[in-house]
Write a protein that holds these residues in place. Structure first.
Motif, PDB file in Angstrom:
ATOM      1  N   UNK A 186       0.642  -1.327   0.237  1.00  0.00           N
ATOM      2  CA  UNK A 186       0.273   0.187   0.174  1.00  0.00           C
ATOM      3  C   UNK A 186       0.540   1.304  -0.006  1.00  0.00           C
ATOM      4  N   UNK A 187       1.286   1.851  -0.751  1.00  0.00           N
ATOM      5  CA  UNK A 187       2.314   3.023  -1.475  1.00  0.00           C
ATOM      6  C   UNK A 187       1.542   3.998  -2.391  1.00  0.00           C
ATOM      7  N   UNK A 188       2.083   4.487  -2.568  1.00  0.00           N
ATOM      8  CA  UNK A 188       2.083   6.066  -3.714  1.00  0.00           C
ATOM      9  C   UNK A 188       2.959   5.584  -4.652  1.00  0.00           C
ATOM     10  N   UNK A 189       3.001   6.069  -5.245  1.00  0.00           N
ATOM     11  CA  UNK A 189       4.302   5.146  -5.928  1.00  0.00           C
ATOM     12  C   UNK A 189       5.233   6.135  -6.834  1.00  0.00           C
ATOM     13  N   UNK A 190       3.715   6.961  -7.184  1.00  0.00           N
ATOM     14  CA  UNK A 190       4.363   8.401  -7.338  1.00  0.00           C
ATOM     15  C   UNK A 190       5.442   9.681  -6.542  1.00  0.00           C
ATOM     16  N   UNK A 191       4.093   9.104  -5.503  1.00  0.00           N
ATOM     17  CA  UNK A 191       5.227  10.332  -4.414  1.00  0.00           C
ATOM     18  C   UNK A 191       6.764   9.116  -3.878  1.00  0.00           C
ATOM     19  N   UNK A 192       6.432   7.906  -3.955  1.00  0.00           N
ATOM     20  CA  UNK A 192       7.798   7.787  -3.242  1.00  0.00           C
ATOM     21  C   UNK A 192       9.150   7.499  -4.453  1.00  0.00           C
ATOM     22  N   UNK A 193       8.158   7.612  -5.920  1.00  0.00           N
ATOM     23  CA  UNK A 193       9.271   8.229  -6.672  1.00  0.00           C
ATOM     24  C   UNK A 193      10.034   9.778  -6.390  1.00  0.00           C
ATOM     25  N   UNK A 194       9.351  10.300  -5.796  1.00  0.00           N
ATOM     26  CA  UNK A 194       9.859  12.051  -6.285  1.00  0.00           C
ATOM     27  C   UNK A 194      10.505  11.940  -4.383  1.00  0.00           C
ATOM     28  N   UNK A 195       9.726  11.274  -3.373  1.00  0.00           N
ATOM     29  CA  UNK A 195      10.384  11.330  -3.168  1.00  0.00           C
ATOM     30  C   UNK A 195      11.809  11.138  -2.520  1.00  0.00           C
ATOM     31  N   UNK A 196      12.094   9.519  -3.203  1.00  0.00           N
ATOM     32  CA  UNK A 196      13.232   8.984  -3.104  1.00  0.00           C
ATOM     33  C   UNK A 196      14.370   8.886  -4.273  1.00  0.00           C
ATOM     34  N   UNK A 197      13.676   9.989  -5.200  1.00  0.00           N
ATOM     35  CA  UNK A 197      14.406  10.301  -6.486  1.00  0.00           C
ATOM     36  C   UNK A 197      14.908   9.000  -7.377  1.00  0.00           C
ATOM     37  N   UNK A 198      13.505   8.754  -7.089  1.00  0.00           N
ATOM     38  CA  UNK A 198      13.656   7.286  -7.787  1.00  0.00           C
ATOM     39  C   UNK A 198      13.572   7.381  -9.873  1.00  0.00           C
ATOM     40  N   UNK A 199      14.039   7.074 -10.739  1.00  0.00           N
ATOM     41  CA  UNK A 199      14.211   7.034 -11.806  1.00  0.00           C
ATOM     42  C   UNK A 199      11.966   7.695 -12.174  1.00  0.00           C
ATOM     43  N   UNK A 200      12.398   8.261 -13.071  1.00  0.00           N
ATOM     44  CA  UNK A 200      10.313   8.477 -13.229  1.00  0.00           C
ATOM     45  C   UNK A 200       9.864   6.746 -14.240  1.00  0.00           C
ATOM     46  N   UNK A 201      10.593   6.677 -14.694  1.00  0.00           N
ATOM     47  CA  UNK A 201      10.161   5.014 -15.779  1.00  0.00           C
ATOM     48  C   UNK A 201      10.900   3.860 -15.192  1.00  0.00           C
ATOM     49  N   UNK A 202      11.008   4.361 -13.871  1.00  0.00           N
ATOM     50  CA  UNK A 202      11.092   3.110 -12.150  1.00  0.00           C
ATOM     51  C   UNK A 202       9.576   2.705 -12.153  1.00  0.00           C
ATOM     52  N   UNK A 203       9.669   1.262 -11.325  1.00  0.00           N
ATOM     53  CA  UNK A 203       8.964   0.315 -11.324  1.00  0.00           C
ATOM     54  C   UNK A 203       8.509   0.297  -9.710  1.00  0.00           C
ATOM     55  N   UNK A 204       8.043   0.771  -8.849  1.00  0.00           N
ATOM     56  CA  UNK A 204       7.865   1.078  -7.426  1.00  0.00           C
ATOM     57  C   UNK A 204       7.225  -0.273  -6.989  1.00  0.00           C
ATOM     58  N   UNK A 205       7.661  -1.151  -6.924  1.00  0.00           N
ATOM     59  CA  UNK A 205       7.731  -3.093  -6.208  1.00  0.00           C
ATOM     60  C   UNK A 205       6.883  -3.385  -5.207  1.00  0.00           C
ATOM     61  N   UNK A 206       7.857  -3.154  -3.991  1.00  0.00           N
ATOM     62  CA  UNK A 206       6.971  -3.310  -2.459  1.00  0.00           C
ATOM     63  C   UNK A 206       7.815  -2.477  -1.939  1.00  0.00           C
ATOM     64  N   UNK A 207       7.390  -2.635  -0.451  1.00  0.00           N
ATOM     65  CA  UNK A 207       8.113  -2.062   0.440  1.00  0.00           C
ATOM     66  C   UNK A 207       8.340  -3.475   1.568  1.00  0.00           C
TER      67      UNK A 207
END
Lengths: 242, 242
Positions: A186-207
């Motif tokens: 349960x997370x907002x992938x866009x927010x995780x990308x933004x807050x932790x500088x992940x590339x836009x083209x990354x797939x956030x998979x799990x915590x």
């Protein structure tokens, strides 16, 4: 070599061997848990104490996760390890404000970057040849076959499949070391990308939260019986012992 | 009860508890391998002997796989166990004719059926309440939240994520029992569906060969160094020991 200039990675410092030095007891000094006990004990922990995870255990868990198998050995999994208090609070906000995200001393963000394999395939295949796992004579042909397969396959599915092998390995290693974990979807992938500088083209998979449980586990909810998820010879074939 | 008539599954025979009876040694009688050894020894086996996997070991491996965690405990993984010679040859044809697929005494087809959770969510949530893992007062609200999440999420990604947790568990359990494995992603999903009667709306996720290695393992191809796949606090943060 042409292939090396195309890679973001260079051979000598880029690869590692199988782990040889790692803690071989639980954090509390007890013998490592057998995998059967790991699988029986493991629960999605609801709340964590603030006690830190010893550095050498965390490093071993991450190293063993990297031993997971992957298609063409391309190892697409990537992990951000979040331990600073302020960052765990930022991650909590991106994860539906679940309190365990800021409670756990270690939070892992598991992700993968689309098409990153294209920058690494040369170095990884070359390393395979160097180690005798690949055949120099056919490596270009194998690379072309891998590229054809990957280019035709849904990237998000492929990245999720592989990253989950490494993440599951990490979770079970942590449990064997006597730590507690909680996988979180349960997370907002866009927010995780933004807050932790992940590339836009990354797939956030799990915590994955790692630490020490505070308070009792949630009751065990049961599992489907074997006959509900295992079939003999074909779908619908009733599972019975031989 | 309304919720039960909507389910394809009924409570009493449909669920199981944690495993209590299972082999606690390797197939050859040696102590179970520690997970560290499992992860160091595990290789994608190239060729298999024809020796069968003892029934009680296979059953334990499948049962422990079912203990994997899943979102809302929905357990979407499904497995067809293929052991009959003729069927293993049919699977080989659907799997790029890889010889190990017909050599291995046990082949697992890991798949998941889109939207099957909709038929099972009532029974699974009711079972959770019965076991004290859920709260009857808010179960309908939780079910609605789960449904909203799942309906808005790409099904193939969600099914792959979860099934890989169970499949990885299966692979590591088999290794701990002294068996050899090979995860396989090269197959024609349509052919697998057709040959093994999987529903059209199923996601074929992976194959797993289980048995005993014949001949030497392929050389180890190396792994990316920790600093290539682990980052500190944010993407790009160099991984260093504290």
């Amino acid at each position: 070599m042409n292939t090396m200039t195309k890679s973001t990675v260079g051979r000598s410092e880029t690869f590692q061997d199988k782990p040889t030095r790692f803690p071989d007891t639980q954090v509390n000094g007890a013998p490592l848990k057998p995998i059967t006990q790991v699988l029986i004990d493991r629960r999605a922990t609801q709340h964590f104490k603030s006690d830190p995870v010893p550095e050498e255990y965390l490093e071993a868990i991450l190293t063993f996760a990297g031993q997971a198998p992957s298609g063409y050995n391309l190892q697409p999994w990537r992990f951000v390890v979040v331990r600073e208090r302020e960052n765990r609070h930022r991650l909590q906000k991106a994860a539906m404000n679940q309190s365990k995200v800021s409670e756990a001393p270690v939070m892992i963000i598991a992700f993968a970057i689309k098409d990153e394999w294209k920058n690494q395939i040369d170095a990884i295949f070359d390393e395979g040849v160097r180690r005798g796992a690949g055949d120099a004579g056919i490596v270009e042909m194998q690379k072309a076959a891998a590229t054809k397969f990957l280019d035709s396959f849904p990237a998000a599915v492929w990245l999720n499949r592989h990253t989950m092998i490494a993440l599951t390995t990490m979770m079970l290693m942590a449990e064997a070391y006597g730590l507690d974990t909680a996988p979180i979807e349960g997370f907002d992938a866009d927010a995780v990308r933004r807050e932790f500088s992940l590339p836009l083209e990354s797939e956030v998979i799990a915590l994955l939260a790692i630490g020490y449980a505070k308070g009792p586990d949630k009751a065990y909810g049961g599992r489907l019986a074997l006959k509900e998820y295992v079939f003999k010879e074909h779908y619908g074939g009733p599972w019975t012992l031989e």
